[in-house]
Design an enzyme around this catalytic site. Structure first.
Site, short mmCIF file in Angstrom:
data_model
loop_
_atom_site.label_atom_id
_atom_site.label_comp_id
_atom_site.label_asym_id
_atom_site.label_seq_id
_atom_site.Cartn_x
_atom_site.Cartn_y
_atom_site.Cartn_z
N ASP A 122 39.92 33.04 49.00
CA ASP A 122 41.10 32.98 49.85
C ASP A 122 41.40 34.37 50.40
OD1 ASP A 122 41.36 30.33 49.10
OD2 ASP A 122 42.84 30.75 47.55
N VAL A 123 42.00 34.42 51.57
CA VAL A 123 42.30 35.72 52.18
C VAL A 123 43.17 36.58 51.27
CG1 VAL A 123 44.32 34.86 53.46
CG2 VAL A 123 43.05 36.85 54.31
#
Length: 272
Positions: A122-123
């Site tokens: 995930d970012v």
């Protein structure tokens, strides 16, 4: 055992400890039919000799201003550390990516092929990401993630004091119909299992280690929050005030490298 050595931007040298034909070579390394179309393979790979495999249409690495932090590297793959807040690979927005930084490292070191990520974080999540460096070996690494044979562990700091030493959460995960950005525990969702280990508790927070058995989108974040222990600074699954980056870090990857087909174990210390 098969060993690789890059020759230039049009060829890779391959050495095998036994005499094998081209079909057997592709089968052992899981080389896809689409990748094979761009290869010029000898009819047989001669035992204990360097054999040349020609490569067509291979992309070259590009330069960007900030090279990646490389934790492990061999001739066929590398593991890079992803800081929080950047994407693993592009989404069309033009935002900076780890893949760009990895290829800047390869460009600077003179490596001729563009590397591609084998999985995502995930970012908001930081930690280790595996990249394939040789184009026709991409499926070799991707398949390990598809079959869930890659060993993955994370550190996470959560709100609340956990009273248990270990906890296994076996709860299927599906998309939240009311929020496209979120996932939820859902009986008809995809199978998902996470094993949590309590490392320490202090000041109303608990440091946990999580081992992923599956690897669904947001799996650790969902399972942790669903169990009553949302991750510190989680913008989606915690209601507490955000004071910094998401306290979730992938610190351990175990996989098989195409270089000599050896088990490879990459770990870093806690940085949360």
């Amino acid at each position: 055992m098969i060993t690789f050595k890059t020759k230039d931007d049009t060829a890779v040298l391959v050495r095998s400890t036994d005499d094998i034909d081209a079909r057997e070579f592709c089968a052992r390394l899981g080389i896809s039919k689409s990748a094979r179309k761009d290869l010029q393979l000898p009819e047989r790979l001669k035992k204990n000799q360097w054999n040349t495999i020609g490569i067509q249409n291979a992309e070259q690495p590009g330069y960007c201003a900030e090279p990646a932090e490389i934790v492990y590297e061999d001739e066929t793959c590398l593991v890079a550390y992803k800081p929080p807040g950047i994407l693993v690979h592009g989404d069309g927005s033009g935002a900076p990516t780890l893949e760009e930084r990895v290829n800047a490292h390869l460009c600077t070191s003179g490596f001729p092929f563009r590397a591609r990520a084998c999985h995502r974080l995930d970012v908001e999540t930081c930690g280790l990401v595996l990249f394939c460096k040789i184009p026709f070996l991409q499926n070799f690494y991707d398949e390990q993630f598809r079959t869930q044979s890659v060993f993955k562990e994370y550190y996470l700091l959560v709100d609340g004091t956990a009273g248990w030493k270990t906890k296994t959460v076996d709860a299927p995960i599906g998309r939240d119909r009311h929020n496209a950005k979120k996932m939820i525990v859902f009986p008809k969702g995809k199978e998902a299992r996470t094993i949590f280990t309590n490392l320490s508790c202090e000041s109303g927070r608990t440091l946990l280690k999580a081992r992923l058995i599956h690897g669904r989108r947001h799996q650790i974040r969902v399972h942790s929050a669903w169990s009553g222990f949302p991750i510190v600074n989680d913008p989606l699954y915690s209601k507490a005030e955000k004071t910094g980056p998401l306290a979730l870090e992938c610190f351990h990857l175990g996989f098989v490298s195409a270089q000599e087909q050896k088990k490879t174990d990459v770990q870093i210390g806690l940085t949360l």
